[in-house]
Scaffold this motif. Structure first.
Motif, PDB file in Angstrom:
ATOM      1  N   ILE A 104      31.428  70.345  81.523  1.00  0.00           N
ATOM      2  CA  ILE A 104      30.758  71.644  81.653  1.00  0.00           C
ATOM      3  C   ILE A 104      29.258  71.471  81.856  1.00  0.00           C
ATOM      4  CG2 ILE A 104      32.439  72.882  80.233  1.00  0.00           C
ATOM      5  CD1 ILE A 104      30.174  72.716  78.015  1.00  0.00           C
ATOM      6  N   THR A 105      28.665  72.477  82.463  1.00  0.00           N
ATOM      7  CA  THR A 105      27.207  72.541  82.541  1.00  0.00           C
ATOM      8  C   THR A 105      26.698  73.218  81.275  1.00  0.00           C
ATOM      9  OG1 THR A 105      27.200  72.678  84.952  1.00  0.00           O
ATOM     10  CG2 THR A 105      25.232  73.461  83.800  1.00  0.00           C
ATOM     11  N   PRO A 106      25.971  72.522  80.414  1.00  0.00           N
ATOM     12  CA  PRO A 106      25.481  73.143  79.170  1.00  0.00           C
ATOM     13  C   PRO A 106      24.689  74.418  79.468  1.00  0.00           C
ATOM     14  CG  PRO A 106      25.119  70.772  79.126  1.00  0.00           C
ATOM     15  CD  PRO A 106      25.569  71.102  80.521  1.00  0.00           C
ATOM     16  N   ASP A 107      25.009  75.470  78.728  1.00  0.00           N
ATOM     17  CA  ASP A 107      24.421  76.792  78.995  1.00  0.00           C
ATOM     18  C   ASP A 107      23.119  76.945  78.207  1.00  0.00           C
ATOM     19  OD1 ASP A 107      23.825  79.406  79.485  1.00  0.00           O
ATOM     20  OD2 ASP A 107      25.850  80.164  79.118  1.00  0.00           O
ATOM     21  N   TRP A 108      22.036  76.479  78.796  1.00  0.00           N
ATOM     22  CA  TRP A 108      20.735  76.583  78.140  1.00  0.00           C
ATOM     23  C   TRP A 108      20.227  78.026  78.120  1.00  0.00           C
ATOM     24  CZ3 TRP A 108      18.025  73.204  75.248  1.00  0.00           C
ATOM     25  CH2 TRP A 108      18.450  71.878  75.263  1.00  0.00           C
ATOM     26  N   LYS A 109      20.701  78.850  79.038  1.00  0.00           N
ATOM     27  CA  LYS A 109      20.303  80.259  79.031  1.00  0.00           C
ATOM     28  C   LYS A 109      20.858  80.945  77.786  1.00  0.00           C
ATOM     29  CE  LYS A 109      20.175  84.396  81.942  1.00  0.00           C
ATOM     30  NZ  LYS A 109      20.570  84.983  83.255  1.00  0.00           N
ATOM     31  N   GLN A 110      22.111  80.639  77.452  1.00  0.00           N
ATOM     32  CA  GLN A 110      22.695  81.181  76.231  1.00  0.00           C
ATOM     33  C   GLN A 110      21.949  80.664  75.000  1.00  0.00           C
ATOM     34  OE1 GLN A 110      27.176  81.376  74.961  1.00  0.00           O
ATOM     35  NE2 GLN A 110      26.418  79.391  74.245  1.00  0.00           N
ATOM     36  N   ALA A 111      21.586  79.381  75.028  1.00  0.00           N
ATOM     37  CA  ALA A 111      20.843  78.803  73.905  1.00  0.00           C
ATOM     38  C   ALA A 111      19.503  79.506  73.716  1.00  0.00           C
ATOM     39  CB  ALA A 111      20.633  77.310  74.130  1.00  0.00           C
ATOM     40  N   ALA A 112      18.835  79.816  74.816  1.00  0.00           N
ATOM     41  CA  ALA A 112      17.554  80.521  74.727  1.00  0.00           C
ATOM     42  C   ALA A 112      17.731  81.899  74.107  1.00  0.00           C
ATOM     43  CB  ALA A 112      16.936  80.642  76.121  1.00  0.00           C
ATOM     44  N   ALA A 113      18.832  82.566  74.463  1.00  0.00           N
ATOM     45  CA  ALA A 113      19.097  83.890  73.887  1.00  0.00           C
ATOM     46  C   ALA A 113      19.378  83.772  72.389  1.00  0.00           C
ATOM     47  CB  ALA A 113      20.278  84.535  74.610  1.00  0.00           C
ATOM     48  N   LEU A 114      20.132  82.739  71.989  1.00  0.00           N
ATOM     49  CA  LEU A 114      20.457  82.551  70.570  1.00  0.00           C
ATOM     50  C   LEU A 114      19.208  82.250  69.744  1.00  0.00           C
ATOM     51  CD1 LEU A 114      23.714  80.410  70.903  1.00  0.00           C
ATOM     52  CD2 LEU A 114      23.554  82.767  70.090  1.00  0.00           C
ATOM     53  N   HIS A 115      18.269  81.503  70.320  1.00  0.00           N
ATOM     54  CA  HIS A 115      17.055  81.130  69.596  1.00  0.00           C
ATOM     55  C   HIS A 115      15.936  82.154  69.763  1.00  0.00           C
ATOM     56  CE1 HIS A 115      17.974  76.998  68.132  1.00  0.00           C
ATOM     57  NE2 HIS A 115      18.907  77.073  69.054  1.00  0.00           N
ATOM     58  N   GLY A 116      16.114  83.076  70.688  1.00  0.00           N
ATOM     59  CA  GLY A 116      15.157  84.162  70.826  1.00  0.00           C
ATOM     60  C   GLY A 116      13.931  83.853  71.652  1.00  0.00           C
ATOM     61  N   HIS A 117      13.946  82.741  72.382  1.00  0.00           N
ATOM     62  CA  HIS A 117      12.813  82.432  73.258  1.00  0.00           C
ATOM     63  C   HIS A 117      13.252  81.408  74.304  1.00  0.00           C
ATOM     64  CE1 HIS A 117      12.177  78.448  71.385  1.00  0.00           C
ATOM     65  NE2 HIS A 117      12.507  79.052  70.260  1.00  0.00           N
ATOM     66  N   PRO A 118      12.576  81.398  75.463  1.00  0.00           N
ATOM     67  CA  PRO A 118      12.932  80.446  76.518  1.00  0.00           C
ATOM     68  C   PRO A 118      12.431  79.045  76.190  1.00  0.00           C
ATOM     69  CG  PRO A 118      11.035  81.730  77.186  1.00  0.00           C
ATOM     70  CD  PRO A 118      11.493  82.304  75.869  1.00  0.00           C
ATOM     71  N   PHE A 119      12.957  78.061  76.908  1.00  0.00           N
ATOM     72  CA  PHE A 119      12.561  76.669  76.715  1.00  0.00           C
ATOM     73  C   PHE A 119      11.919  76.135  77.994  1.00  0.00           C
ATOM     74  CE2 PHE A 119      16.599  77.176  74.259  1.00  0.00           C
ATOM     75  CZ  PHE A 119      16.000  77.296  73.016  1.00  0.00           C
ATOM     76  N   ARG A 120      10.751  75.558  77.814  1.00  0.00           N
ATOM     77  CA  ARG A 120      10.070  74.936  78.958  1.00  0.00           C
ATOM     78  C   ARG A 120      10.709  73.599  79.300  1.00  0.00           C
ATOM     79  NH1 ARG A 120       5.594  71.590  79.964  1.00  0.00           N
ATOM     80  NH2 ARG A 120       5.215  71.197  77.761  1.00  0.00           N
ATOM     81  N   VAL A 121      11.245  72.924  78.273  1.00  0.00           N
ATOM     82  CA  VAL A 121      11.854  71.606  78.436  1.00  0.00           C
ATOM     83  C   VAL A 121      13.298  71.673  77.968  1.00  0.00           C
ATOM     84  CG1 VAL A 121      11.719  69.166  77.800  1.00  0.00           C
ATOM     85  CG2 VAL A 121       9.618  70.521  77.982  1.00  0.00           C
ATOM     86  N   VAL A 122      14.216  71.131  78.758  1.00  0.00           N
ATOM     87  CA  VAL A 122      15.618  71.047  78.342  1.00  0.00           C
ATOM     88  C   VAL A 122      16.105  69.613  78.510  1.00  0.00           C
ATOM     89  CG1 VAL A 122      16.062  73.440  78.985  1.00  0.00           C
ATOM     90  CG2 VAL A 122      16.591  71.620  80.612  1.00  0.00           C
ATOM     91  N   GLU A 123      17.134  69.277  77.733  1.00  0.00           N
ATOM     92  CA  GLU A 123      17.714  67.935  77.791  1.00  0.00           C
ATOM     93  C   GLU A 123      18.933  67.935  78.713  1.00  0.00           C
ATOM     94  OE1 GLU A 123      16.472  66.532  73.259  1.00  0.00           O
ATOM     95  OE2 GLU A 123      18.529  67.165  73.692  1.00  0.00           O
ATOM     96  N   TYR A 124      19.192  66.764  79.304  1.00  0.00           N
ATOM     97  CA  TYR A 124      20.306  66.654  80.257  1.00  0.00           C
ATOM     98  C   TYR A 124      20.943  65.285  80.116  1.00  0.00           C
ATOM     99  CZ  TYR A 124      22.956  67.392  84.573  1.00  0.00           C
ATOM    100  OH  TYR A 124      23.966  67.577  85.488  1.00  0.00           O
ATOM    101  N   GLU A 125      22.248  65.232  80.376  1.00  0.00           N
ATOM    102  CA  GLU A 125      22.975  63.969  80.319  1.00  0.00           C
ATOM    103  C   GLU A 125      23.878  63.876  81.542  1.00  0.00           C
ATOM    104  OE1 GLU A 125      25.360  61.625  76.846  1.00  0.00           O
ATOM    105  OE2 GLU A 125      26.135  63.601  77.397  1.00  0.00           O
ATOM    106  N   SER A 126      23.795  62.751  82.239  1.00  0.00           N
ATOM    107  CA  SER A 126      24.599  62.609  83.461  1.00  0.00           C
ATOM    108  C   SER A 126      25.443  61.350  83.470  1.00  0.00           C
ATOM    109  CB  SER A 126      23.684  62.606  84.697  1.00  0.00           C
ATOM    110  OG  SER A 126      22.972  61.383  84.799  1.00  0.00           O
ATOM    111  N   VAL A 127      25.330  60.498  82.457  1.00  0.00           N
ATOM    112  CA  VAL A 127      26.162  59.288  82.416  1.00  0.00           C
ATOM    113  C   VAL A 127      26.713  59.105  81.006  1.00  0.00           C
ATOM    114  CG1 VAL A 127      24.643  58.212  84.134  1.00  0.00           C
ATOM    115  CG2 VAL A 127      24.438  57.537  81.740  1.00  0.00           C
TER     116      VAL A 127
END
Length: 576
Positions: A235-258
């Motif tokens: 799955i593509t991690p839903d950082w938009k949902q995470a931002a809504a849960l935490h109540g603010h947007p994120f300038r930096v997000v983590e990603y994993e591809s391997v």
């Protein structure tokens, strides 16, 4: 007790955080962790050596009035942590995305909040019937056990997963509070775990290709491995949902591809983190699509790639850079890279054009014999050229060094210092050699015999005791301290642990000012230096005594015990 609706509490984060600001809370956590540790003098030494530059830099920040107006403003802007750059862990976001797909109610918190906020802890625990604890940032049982005991209630069940779970599945006897040890790919285990919860915790089944191993009152649940090397199905991690849960947007997000690593450096456990020895990875197209989504939907500015190695396969890296450039996906990104993949200056230039702003490189040593001992499959010359090429393209370099690996001597350490003097990366982190993870190549019988290596099997500390033909863990911490001081006093590179919260704001133009700031906090606090000198001597005494006793009881015939015990009892001095 009234019936409770099934709800999962996701617990992530480490026992201690790089962003801790309360001295009392740090000390409280430290003493709690020490209470659950065993034979942990080396871990204490590592913490002491790491704390010195951090505390020194904190004190120096209070002297910024000694700088000129321009320099003071630049330092204030750089040293002030960017709260917008702090985001939840990728583990939390992945689990929350998976649970949303399952229509399972959940909440999320961190180990730090559970430890330091009793009111919030009680609210969360009273409301949740199952606790998912991630060990991604929990290092050993001395950190796991207090967390587990803290969250266990009569009405809840506990699932322990993450990298440490793989290690524990081999030899751990379990805890009465833990119900399931989840091993392998979390994405492949969620269906089984959710079905178990919805069955009233009566029916736990292994996923297709996985297996369930009963261990008395608890179970080990293995995910199995994917049927393909291609990870695009994740799955593509839903950082938009995470931002809504935490109540603010994120300038930096983590990603994993391997998952895994194609190399087999003898000290490293990355190839085995998911109970899977095969190197698997997402396609360049999948990565570009995910990143474009984050930029367009959330205005993400920086993507931090957590992969053990992002620059392999080279064809994927080249394809990704081309896609990012052609599609005009404007986002900065940082990644782990092998030096060998950065000796092609045209490839480095392409990475820069595609948005790469920082690479983290495992130099490990400046001595070729040590790199060969580690099976790094790299050369000192390539390490040097990689740093040079990144500097040409204004890509920030963050290098790691390992001190104390078998074969290490004062001569090899001097070679490492000279190598750092020549290549001068932007940031460095000096790690102490560790035998923490069973199964890594250096702990094979052939390598134990080759290096005269003995290693304690201790799950209650991050730093079990070790000794080999050329060094013992009783002296390694002082070598780390000396190397860090030399790099700071001679303005060679910046200590990444002291500047951790601000690295994303680094501008090469600030390098001279920051090196001067680091020099000042290294040499400008004599009373603090005296305090740490005394503290180190106290820890050294306890460490030598404990290691000596361990060596006397060590049954391995490989290590030269008599020589190491004599060195310990002599208490070899290391000039600081």
């Amino acid at each position: 007790m009234p019936d409770r609706k099934d709800k999962i509490l996701i617990v992530t984060g480490g026992f201690l955080s790089q962003y801790e600001t309360s001295v009392s809370k740090v000390l409280g956590k430290f003493f709690l962790q020490w209470k659950y540790s065993k034979a942990a003098w080396l871990d204490l030494k590592v913490k002491c050596v790491s704390a010195e530059p951090r505390i020194s830099s904190f004190l120096e920040k209070r002297r910024l009035g000694d700088y000129g107006d321009v320099e003071r403003k630049q330092l204030e802007e750089f040293l002030d942590p960017d709260e917008a750059a702090v985001s939840p862990s990728l583990t939390e976001v992945v689990l929350s995305t998976l649970l949303t797909q399952q229509s399972m109610e959940f909440a999320a918190t961190t180990c730090g909040e559970l430890l330091c906020n009793p009111q919030k802890r009680d609210e969360l625990l009273n409301d949740c019937t199952c606790i998912f604890i991630s060990t991604t940032l929990l290092r050993d049982l001395s950190e796991v056990e207090p967390i587990v005991k803290l969250v266990k209630k009569q009405h809840n069940r506990i699932v322990l997963g993450g990298p440490l779970a793989t290690l524990l599945s081999r030899e751990w006897q379990g805890l009465p509070e833990v119900d399931v040890l989840a091993v392998g790919y979390g994405e492949m285990l969620i269906d089984s775990l959710v079905s178990w919860i919805r069955s009233g915790y009566s029916n736990l089944k292994a996923p297709p290709g996985g297996r369930l191993v009963p261990r008395g009152h608890w179970n080990v649940l293995h995910s199995g491995v994917p049927s393909t090397r291609n990870l695009d199905f994740l799955i593509t991690p839903d950082w938009k949902q995470a931002a809504a849960l935490h109540g603010h947007p994120f300038r930096v997000v983590e990603y994993e591809s391997v998952r895994g690593c194609p190399y087999r450096c003898a000290f490293c456990n990355y190839p085995y983190l998911f109970a899977d020895g095969v190197f698997r990875y997402k396609s360049a197209e999948k990565i570009a699509d995910d990143w474009a989504k984050y930029v367009s939907e959330m205005n993400v500015e920086v993507i931090s790639c957590l992969d053990s190695l992002f620059t392999v396969p080279k064809e994927r890296l080249r394809r990704l850079c081309k896609l990012l450039i052609d599609r005009d996906i404007k986002v900065k990104w940082i990644c782990y890279a092998r030096a060998d993949d950065l000796i092609d200056v045209e490839m480095v230039a392409m990475m820069k054009d595609a948005g790469c702003c920082q690479v983290q490189i495992g130099l490990e040593s400046g001595d070729q014999s040590m790199l060969d001992n580690m099976n790094k499959k790299s050369t000192v010359e390539n390490n040097y050229q990689a740093i040079v090429n990144c500097r040409k393209m204004a890509i920030t370099t963050f290098v790691t060094l390992i001190v104390g690996y078998p074969g290490e001597t004062r001569k090899t350490l001097e070679a490492t210092y000279q190598h750092m003097s020549a290549c001068r990366p932007d940031f460095h982190y000096v790690a102490t050699f560790s035998t923490r993870v069973a199964g890594v190549p250096v702990l094979s019988e052939s390598n134990r015999e080759r290096f005269g290596l003995a290693a304690s099997n201790n799950l209650h500390t991050l730093a079990p005791y070790w000794a080999h033909d050329t060094m013992s863990c009783s002296e390694v911490g002082n070598h780390v301290r000396v190397l860090n001081r030399r790099l700071a006093e001679n303005r060679i590179s910046l200590d990444g642990s002291a500047f951790y919260g601000s690295i994303l704001s680094y501008d090469p133009k600030l390098r001279p000012l920051l090196l001067d700031f680091q020099y000042r906090f290294t040499v400008g606090h004599p009373l603090l230096r005296l305090f740490f000198d005394g503290l180190n001597r106290y820890i050294d005494y306890g460490l030598r005594k404990d290691v000596s006793q361990w060596l006397r009881s060590e049954t391995s015939p490989n290590v030269k015990k008599e020589t190491n015990i004599a060195s310990l009892e002599k208490g070899q001095a290391i000039t600081l």
